[in-house]
Write a protein that holds these residues in place. Sequence first.
Motif: not given
Length: 411
Positions: A407-409, A352, A330-332, A364, A411, A404-405
């Motif tokens: 997106v996590q930050q 997002i 799930d990369s968003g 990043q 989201g 990916r990192t």
Amino acid sequence: MTASTAPAPFAAAFAEPAGSPIRELFPYLSRPGMISLAGGYPSPSLFDAEGLAQAARQALLQGAGALQYGATEGLPALREALALQARERGMQAGAGDILVTTGSQQGFDLLVRVLVEPGDTVLVEVPAYPATLQALRLAQARILPVPMDEHGLQTDALAALLAGLPADQQPKLLYTVPNFSNPRGTLLAAQRRQALVRLALQHGFRVVEDDPYGELRFDGETGTPPPMPPTVRAVGEQLAPADSNPVVYLSSLSKTVAPALRVGWMLADAAVLRRCAVAKQTADLCTSPLTQTVAACYLQSGRYPATVQRARQEYQRRMQALVQGLASGDSGIRCSRPAGGMFVWASLDTRIEPQKLFDAAVAQGVIYVPGKAFYPQDPDLHTLRMSFAAPEVPQIEQAVQRLRTAVQQAG
């Protein structure tokens, strides 16, 4: 002391001009370790430096002619070589049907100068190449968007749009990149090419077919590229008399040989070519005869097909690394697999926040072009464009992990 007088104001179009949204990302590229998925740069590793060096030596051995001014229309040897390319792509062309331009962007700029007056209606497929929007805004054109889907420009929507326009707002031009469009990467379906030309003939507008990526089609399931549909220009040859073809064809050597040559070309009817040549005389007199001679020598050397083949194969590898990397887990970020070209168009999950994602991605060490750059108005902010052409596969894999990192930050 004499009172000073303020300098004369700028022309209206340049009073508050907007720069290229992609080139304004350049300061980020100087950051150490940044991986760029932003600019549509061809891969330096694929440049045929040896072949171009041989062509350059051959060009200089031809004497001082390559160092002199040249004809505005282009050097005869290059025009003939480019006409051969056009014929190989299924179009009717002789050297006299070709105008050499300083990149295909100049070709579009010349067309805008000779065809569009302030307030004129111009149709543009959306999402669109930002430099096209920039040129049209500076010309003070009235830009109307035509939507796209996975099969390219939607000709049904175009027909409905045209039917609703009053007589005094009928378009002068329609701009399209039918082969692996920038930014969506779509291939315009054959039946839509027919429909587009018929609408152009019915409503009296010209179609600008910009085709810098058409030779970069990827292999299909059989291991060879599927056949390409005919160019829109070739469809126009089938449906209209030779002097009434509504399609102006633009192409370039920037994506397949080297951008630094700055060699593009226009294939059009004599009336358009004559006016664009006059406009070019006031812009740069002529495209550099030295680089034209190098380009002609290179095309005549027989190395071009192998160069394109290498590019197609390597870009397919890089595209697969990007698309498969985004699809795993799930990369968003959702995207479809382009059939050729240099770009992947992607959508973000609505959870997002787009600006937060961009800022997190830069932090990043990865950069892309936010989708808002590709709309004349009402942008879809949850979109973005990524180019897989310049970075190597390991860099692309690292870029996906960084995204990916981010997106996590965000989201």
